[in-house]
Design a protein around this motif. Structure first.
Motif, PDB file in Angstrom:
ATOM      1  N   LYS A  75       0.852  -1.199   0.000  1.00 15.94           N
ATOM      2  CA  LYS A  75       0.000   0.000   0.000  1.00 15.94           C
ATOM      3  C   LYS A  75       0.879   1.237   0.000  1.00 15.94           C
ATOM      4  O   LYS A  75       1.546   1.541   0.987  1.00 15.94           O
ATOM      5  N   VAL A  76       0.885   1.936  -1.133  1.00 14.81           N
ATOM      6  CA  VAL A  76       1.668   3.164  -1.297  1.00 14.81           C
ATOM      7  C   VAL A  76       0.677   4.307  -1.433  1.00 14.81           C
ATOM      8  O   VAL A  76       0.026   4.452  -2.475  1.00 14.81           O
ATOM      9  N   GLY A  77       0.532   5.120  -0.382  1.00 12.90           N
ATOM     10  CA  GLY A  77      -0.483   6.162  -0.431  1.00 12.90           C
ATOM     11  C   GLY A  77      -1.860   5.540  -0.555  1.00 12.90           C
ATOM     12  O   GLY A  77      -2.271   4.704   0.246  1.00 12.90           O
ATOM     13  N   THR A 123      -3.000   0.263  -3.701  1.00 10.71           N
ATOM     14  CA  THR A 123      -2.690  -1.044  -3.133  1.00 10.71           C
ATOM     15  C   THR A 123      -2.466  -2.002  -4.287  1.00 10.71           C
ATOM     16  O   THR A 123      -3.391  -2.279  -5.061  1.00 10.71           O
ATOM     17  N   ILE A 124      -1.233  -2.495  -4.429  1.00  9.78           N
ATOM     18  CA  ILE A 124      -0.882  -3.341  -5.563  1.00  9.78           C
ATOM     19  C   ILE A 124      -0.033  -4.522  -5.083  1.00  9.78           C
ATOM     20  O   ILE A 124       0.661  -4.431  -4.072  1.00  9.78           O
ATOM     21  N   LEU A 172       7.207  -4.707  -7.852  1.00 10.07           N
ATOM     22  CA  LEU A 172       5.767  -4.477  -7.891  1.00 10.07           C
ATOM     23  C   LEU A 172       5.180  -4.943  -9.217  1.00 10.07           C
ATOM     24  O   LEU A 172       5.885  -5.040 -10.220  1.00 10.07           O
ATOM     25  N   ASP A 173       3.880  -5.198  -9.211  1.00  8.65           N
ATOM     26  CA  ASP A 173       3.215  -5.677 -10.424  1.00  8.65           C
ATOM     27  C   ASP A 173       3.148  -4.617 -11.516  1.00  8.65           C
ATOM     28  O   ASP A 173       2.997  -4.949 -12.690  1.00  8.65           O
ATOM     29  N   LEU A 224       5.668  10.189  -0.413  1.00 11.51           N
ATOM     30  CA  LEU A 224       5.756   9.494  -1.700  1.00 11.51           C
ATOM     31  C   LEU A 224       6.801   8.382  -1.699  1.00 11.51           C
ATOM     32  O   LEU A 224       6.975   7.712  -2.711  1.00 11.51           O
ATOM     33  N   GLY A 225       7.486   8.201  -0.574  1.00  9.40           N
ATOM     34  CA  GLY A 225       8.548   7.201  -0.515  1.00  9.40           C
ATOM     35  C   GLY A 225       8.371   6.173   0.572  1.00  9.40           C
ATOM     36  O   GLY A 225       9.317   5.481   0.938  1.00  9.40           O
ATOM     37  N   SER A 226       7.144   6.038   1.094  1.00 11.00           N
ATOM     38  CA  SER A 226       6.903   5.060   2.156  1.00 11.00           C
ATOM     39  C   SER A 226       5.728   4.175   1.788  1.00 11.00           C
ATOM     40  O   SER A 226       4.880   4.544   0.971  1.00 11.00           O
ATOM     41  N   PHE A 227       5.657   3.004   2.418  1.00  9.83           N
ATOM     42  CA  PHE A 227       4.573   2.072   2.138  1.00  9.83           C
ATOM     43  C   PHE A 227       4.407   1.118   3.310  1.00  9.83           C
ATOM     44  O   PHE A 227       5.268   1.033   4.188  1.00  9.83           O
ATOM     45  N   ILE A 228       3.274   0.424   3.323  1.00 10.78           N
ATOM     46  CA  ILE A 228       3.062  -0.642   4.294  1.00 10.78           C
ATOM     47  C   ILE A 228       2.868  -1.950   3.534  1.00 10.78           C
ATOM     48  O   ILE A 228       2.499  -1.948   2.357  1.00 10.78           O
ATOM     49  N   VAL A 229       3.134  -3.052   4.216  1.00 14.14           N
ATOM     50  CA  VAL A 229       3.043  -4.382   3.629  1.00 14.14           C
ATOM     51  C   VAL A 229       1.885  -5.117   4.297  1.00 14.14           C
ATOM     52  O   VAL A 229       1.794  -5.163   5.526  1.00 14.14           O
ATOM     53  N   ILE A 230       0.993  -5.701   3.477  1.00 19.43           N
ATOM     54  CA  ILE A 230      -0.222  -6.340   3.981  1.00 19.43           C
ATOM     55  C   ILE A 230      -0.244  -7.804   3.540  1.00 19.43           C
ATOM     56  O   ILE A 230       0.035  -8.115   2.380  1.00 19.43           O
ATOM     57  N   ASP A 231      -0.566  -8.698   4.458  1.00 16.21           N
ATOM     58  CA  ASP A 231      -0.728 -10.111   4.126  1.00 16.21           C
ATOM     59  C   ASP A 231      -2.011 -10.291   3.314  1.00 16.21           C
ATOM     60  O   ASP A 231      -3.071  -9.778   3.687  1.00 16.21           O
ATOM     61  N   ARG A 232      -1.932 -11.018   2.223  1.00 16.49           N
ATOM     62  CA  ARG A 232      -3.060 -11.121   1.302  1.00 16.49           C
ATOM     63  C   ARG A 232      -4.222 -11.926   1.868  1.00 16.49           C
ATOM     64  O   ARG A 232      -5.366 -11.738   1.444  1.00 16.49           O
ATOM     65  N   PHE A 233      -3.971 -12.828   2.815  1.00 17.46           N
ATOM     66  CA  PHE A 233      -5.040 -13.678   3.327  1.00 17.46           C
ATOM     67  C   PHE A 233      -5.593 -13.167   4.659  1.00 17.46           C
ATOM     68  O   PHE A 233      -6.798 -13.122   4.854  1.00 17.46           O
ATOM     69  N   SER A 234      -4.715 -12.771   5.575  1.00 11.42           N
ATOM     70  CA  SER A 234      -5.184 -12.288   6.878  1.00 11.42           C
ATOM     71  C   SER A 234      -5.552 -10.813   6.853  1.00 11.42           C
ATOM     72  O   SER A 234      -6.265 -10.331   7.726  1.00 11.42           O
ATOM     73  N   ASN A 235      -5.058 -10.086   5.853  1.00 10.52           N
ATOM     74  CA  ASN A 235      -5.246  -8.633   5.734  1.00 10.52           C
ATOM     75  C   ASN A 235      -4.558  -7.868   6.861  1.00 10.52           C
ATOM     76  O   ASN A 235      -4.847  -6.693   7.087  1.00 10.52           O
ATOM     77  N   ASN A 236      -3.629  -8.504   7.570  1.00 11.91           N
ATOM     78  CA  ASN A 236      -2.867  -7.830   8.622  1.00 11.91           C
ATOM     79  C   ASN A 236      -1.727  -7.020   8.011  1.00 11.91           C
ATOM     80  O   ASN A 236      -1.139  -7.410   7.002  1.00 11.91           O
ATOM     81  N   THR A 237      -1.420  -5.895   8.647  1.00 12.70           N
ATOM     82  CA  THR A 237      -0.226  -5.147   8.278  1.00 12.70           C
ATOM     83  C   THR A 237       0.977  -5.866   8.869  1.00 12.70           C
ATOM     84  O   THR A 237       1.073  -6.038  10.086  1.00 12.70           O
TER      85      THR A 237
END
Length: 645
Positions: free
Chosen positions: A354-356, A359-360, A396-397, A411-424
């Motif tokens: 998730k960048v801004g 979400t990709i 990234l895709d 513009l230079g930060s992001f978070i990482v999310i698990d695709r199944f649990s939706n947890n950060t």
């Protein structure tokens, strides 16, 4: 007390206007456990007269209940709001509090000291302009002091205050303070942190918090509040060009179309030329719209809606830039990652980035290294565990507009999310785009997948066999390939054991290696589908994430998941290699079904219950499915065997 606001009548509108015009300082308090962070914030709130009478009464009652020395107020109780925090005497979650003085407004985040809550500390630091690193005068510089200092500088916080607390317990000795200051300065030098302010204080007694200490007369620097009121505010972008990430396309009616978001750097005015990134389309700003009316200009930090002179295609996640200074677009980056999940980061596994407002999907490579926060040493690593920080390349895709975090944190930060649990599960900062992001392109070919498939009389497909060891995957896959080959179809069988003799012989059986094993096989399978083949892949492939990743590499309808469903007890009876027996004796580690999980497919295209059907019947079920779904020319008999679902 006269320094703080006590509004008691007068011009209400003038008072409110004066409050709006004050600048805002966001800061965090961090440090090791029981350094006095909550007590310090409680003291600031109390001295700033930000407590209502019922809050003060509750504080007095709570202080008596916990039995503070001499009946003194326990200021930590103002901030430690969770019952678990009060019971344990620690801070668990980030607590935000606001207060005001006659010079400035403040929002302070009280962050946890325990190492297990380092991720919470990073959350609070991500929006802060200043960090107060508390050190217990009795203990000196500790591991968490170093960890929090490293994270604060990693996140770009330039204003650091080292508050040496509990000086009252060390008899306010100057030599104690100076020794701690020297120790911290030696560590900070390795961080590149040359400019910080060190203040001796007692949050409990109030020394050097608001007013100068009457005891520590040897200290001639500012009090903590004097420093907070005077320090420059803001962590503005070093890139002064105008940027507005689009959060919402505002279309209340057919007559209005605007683009809403926060200005993250620069200034924009009506008539300015802009460029939308990544499309590259240009136009001019027509209006700057807000709830209170149009503006003649908008600056960094303001939320506005822009209307343009031309109808150009701009979507949520695009960035509107100054036409002469557009952002770069890339899909591959070197990043700094703080991992925030109990389950380790798995290179090759697809995550959501998730960048801004975008979400990709994206995947990580193995870390270049991780950082030992105590020594700042670079340590070799294959993955990252909870609270570990490392340098990791990310793919990234698709390309995104970006700026390095050092130039623009928005513009230079992001978070990482698990695709199944939706947890950060992590947070990241972009260092720079990798050169291969712009140097490598797809080469168009005259002979393509459709022409290859047409010649073979088949629809290219991955047949992905998954199940426990001993379930019969390879046996069934081999039978299917023999029938397809006999009928003139072009096939190839990729078997887990065979591939590990060559392509994947460098991989073991840890979770990280299993993910990389499947990633490589999935990429090879994709190439074979492009060649027009029917690809049979027989791998345990225990994780849903990697099976989903393999599916998403190819087009719609080009992936068939075949779950060879065999109970563990039955699979063990077929243990011709003796692997289960060795795993039960502890001779083989990370064996699926024994000490490593197998995640059962949720919606496979085919489920083959091998307790109800023979391998021959299972193979026929697959042939029937391929024929009925139009993947084969109908020259192989269509038969529904017993046990077929």
């Amino acid at each position: 007390m006269s320094r703080f606001i006590e509004f008691q009548g007068g011009d209400v509108e003038a008072y409110l206007r004066s409050q709006e015009e004050k600048d805002l300082l966001r800061f965090i308090t961090c440090g090791s456990v029981d350094d006095g962070k909550s007590t310090l914030i409680g003291r600031l709130l109390y001295e700033a007269k930000m407590l209502f009478e019922d809050q003060l009464s509750a504080l007095e009652a709570d202080s008596k209940r916990v039995g503070t020395q001499g009946g003194a107020l326990d200021f930590a109780l103002l901030v430690d709001g969770l019952s678990a925090e009060r019971e344990q005497g620690i801070t668990i979650d980030v607590a935000y509090r606001a207060f005001t003085t006659d010079k400035r407004k403040f929002i302070v985040a009280d962050t946890p000291g325990h190492e297990q809550y380092t991720r919470n500390m990073a959350t609070g630091a991500s929006t802060a302009d200043l960090a107060i690193i508390l050190i217990d005068a009795r203990k000196g510089v500790l591991t968490q002091t170093r960890r929090h200092s490293f994270i604060a500088t990693l996140l770009g916080i330039k204003n650091i205050v080292v508050a040496v607390n509990k000086m009252d317990l060390m008899e306010y000795r100057r030599d104690v303070f100076e020794a701690i200051e020297a120790d911290y300065r030696a560590f900070a030098k390795n961080l590149g942190l040359e400019d910080f302010t060190c203040i001796p204080l007692s949050a409990l007694k109030g020394d050097n918090v608001i007013d100068p200490s009457e005891i520590m007369t040897w200290y001639h620097g500012p009090t903590l509040m004097a420093h907070l009121e005077g320090v420059p505010v803001g962590r503005e972008s070093t890139d002064g060009a105008f940027r507005l990430p689009v959060q919402w396309v505002n279309r209340p009616n057919q007559a209005f179309r605007g683009f809403s978001g926060n200005v993250v750097s620069g200034i924009v005015k009506p008539g300015d030329e802009i460029r939308a990134v990544p499309s590259g389309r240009t136009s001019k700003v027509e209006r700057i719209v807000t709830h209170d009316g149009d503006l003649t200009e908008a600056i960094a930090g303001q939320a506005v809606t822009l209307t343009l002179e031309d109808e150009i295609d701009i979507s949520r996640g695009d960035v509107i830039c100054a036409a002469t200074s557009p952002l770069t677009v890339a899909d591959k980056f070197e990043t700094r990652i703080l991992w925030m999940d109990d389950e380790e980061m798995l290179p090759g596994r697809p995550y959501l980035i998730k960048v801004g407002s975008l979400t990709i999907p994206g995947t990580f490579e193995a870390p270049k290294y991780k950082v030992n926060v105590n020594t700042l040493e670079h340590v070799a690593a294959k993955t990252l565990s909870l609270n570990e920080i490392g340098i990791v390349n990310i793919d990234l895709d698709r390309g995104i507009p970006f700026a390095p975090y050092g130039e623009n944190r928005h513009l230079g930060s992001f978070i990482v999310i698990d695709r199944f649990s939706n947890n950060t599960v992590g947070m990241g900062l972009i260092n720079f785009a990798l050169r291969r992001a712009s140097n490598i392109h797809w080469q168009a070919m005259d002979v393509h997948k459709a022409s290859r498939a047409a010649k073979a009389g088949q629809k290219p497909t991955i047949l992905w066999f998954t199940g426990l060891s001993g379930s019969g995957k390879s046996t069934i896959a081999n039978m299917v390939e023999k029938r397809l080959h006999a009928a003139g179809h072009m096939t190839y069988l990729l078997d887990g054991d065979n591939v590990r003799h060559g392509l994947n012989k460098d991989l073991g059986f840890t979770d990280a290696d299993r993910v990389e094993n499947i990633r490589r096989v999935a990429e090879v399978s994709k190439l074979m589908v492009d060649a027009g083949l029917l690809v049979l892949v027989s791998f345990i492939s225990p994780f849903r994430s990697e099976r989903l990743m393999a599916r998403e590499l190819v087009g719609q309808g080009e992936f068939v998941e075949i779950f060879v469903d065999t109970p563990l007890a039955v699979a063990e009876t077929r243990d011709v290699k003796g692997l289960y027996a060795k795993a039960r004796r502890g001779e083989i580690k990370n064996f699926t079904g024994i000490d490593s999980d197998y995640e059962v497919p949720e919606k496979p295209e085919l489920r083959l219950d091998t307790t109800k059907m023979s391998p021959e019947e299972a193979a026929q079920a697959i042939i029937t499915h391929l024929t009925r779904s139009g993947r084969l020319t109908p020259d192989i008999p269509v038969i529904d065997p017993p046990g077929f679902q």
